[in-house]
Design an enzyme around this catalytic site. Structure first.
Site, PDB file in Angstrom:
ATOM      1  N   PHE A  53       0.799  -1.225   0.000  1.00  0.00           N
ATOM      2  CA  PHE A  53       0.000   0.000   0.000  1.00  0.00           C
ATOM      3  C   PHE A  53       0.829   1.272   0.000  1.00  0.00           C
ATOM      4  O   PHE A  53       0.380   2.295  -0.500  1.00  0.00           O
ATOM      5  CB  PHE A  53      -1.016  -0.009   1.148  1.00  0.00           C
ATOM      6  CG  PHE A  53      -2.170  -0.904   0.841  1.00  0.00           C
ATOM      7  CD1 PHE A  53      -3.170  -0.492  -0.024  1.00  0.00           C
ATOM      8  CD2 PHE A  53      -2.241  -2.177   1.358  1.00  0.00           C
ATOM      9  CE1 PHE A  53      -4.226  -1.333  -0.349  1.00  0.00           C
ATOM     10  CE2 PHE A  53      -3.294  -3.029   1.058  1.00  0.00           C
ATOM     11  CZ  PHE A  53      -4.288  -2.595   0.194  1.00  0.00           C
ATOM     12  N   GLU A  54       2.015   1.232   0.554  1.00  0.00           N
ATOM     13  CA  GLU A  54       2.853   2.422   0.507  1.00  0.00           C
ATOM     14  C   GLU A  54       3.501   2.556  -0.865  1.00  0.00           C
ATOM     15  O   GLU A  54       3.665   3.657  -1.365  1.00  0.00           O
ATOM     16  CB  GLU A  54       3.934   2.371   1.599  1.00  0.00           C
ATOM     17  CG  GLU A  54       3.388   2.462   3.013  1.00  0.00           C
ATOM     18  CD  GLU A  54       2.672   3.764   3.316  1.00  0.00           C
ATOM     19  OE1 GLU A  54       2.901   4.779   2.632  1.00  0.00           O
ATOM     20  OE2 GLU A  54       1.865   3.771   4.269  1.00  0.00           O
ATOM     21  N   GLY A  55       3.866   1.417  -1.452  1.00  0.00           N
ATOM     22  CA  GLY A  55       4.509   1.449  -2.761  1.00  0.00           C
ATOM     23  C   GLY A  55       5.851   2.158  -2.705  1.00  0.00           C
ATOM     24  O   GLY A  55       6.196   2.788  -1.714  1.00  0.00           O
TER      25      GLY A  55
END
Length: 192
Positions: A53-55
């Site tokens: 989700f942070e990537g």
């Protein structure tokens, strides 16, 4: 560990000498107190969830990573790498991939400690812990969230429902946050 002061204090409190059974009981209690579990660490599922989700956004052609503005505010807090924010990160900040990975590791360790402190000795599975670390990594809210209070109380179903309340940025529902909270709730409930 020198136990003499402890035994002396107990003798003083009891106003009598200690018998062998007292000494054994005190030794057992001291040993149990010293065997506190080490702080929980985020597991592979938690690390994968945060990374997903942070990537690793804004990777340049030369492999360097640039900072970018918060999607909810269009400015502060500026972010780099795997969701790192804080002093020294702003427009023009550039890191290597190794710096991004090292910061993620340090940030996850810090967030795991904060989650462990917030939940205390509440029974917690590794999946629940990983979901709570991901939530805290993104929100910084583990100490004040109703989610935490419900978890501590053993209301795991209620705690899982609380994830969905944390989907706003800049007073707008963010689809990415909706997906993240669904994934965290799924991991928390053992459905990942």
């Amino acid at each position: 560990m020198n136990r003499t002061p402890i035994f002396a204090a107990v003798r003083h409190l009891l106003a009598r000498p200690l018998i062998e059974a007292d000494v054994r009981a005190l030794d057992t209690a001291i040993d149990a107190a010293l065997e506190l579990p080490s702080p929980l660490a985020v597991g592979p599922q938690g690390v994968a969830l945060v990374r997903r989700f942070e990537g690793l956004a804004k990777v340049r052609a030369d492999g360097m990573v640039e900072a970018y503005p918060d999607p909810g505010t269009g400015g502060d807090p500026w972010t780099i790498g795997w969701g790192a924010t804080g002093p020294g990160i702003g427009p023009g900040t550039v890191w290597t991939r190794a710096q991004c990975d090292a910061r993620l590791e340090a940030d996850l360790a810090r967030h795991a400690e904060e989650v462990a402190e917030a939940i205390g000795d509440a029974p917690t599975s590794q999946q629940q812990f990983d979901a709570l670390v991901s939530f805290h990594y993104n929100t910084g809210a583990i100490a004040r969230a109703t989610l935490t209070r419900r978890h501590i109380a053993g209301d795991y179903e209620g705690a899982a429902e609380e994830f969905s309340r944390w989907v706003y940025a800049g007073r707008k529902v963010m689809r990415g946050l909706v997906r993240r909270r669904e994934a965290e709730a799924g991991l928390y409930g053992g459905r990942d």
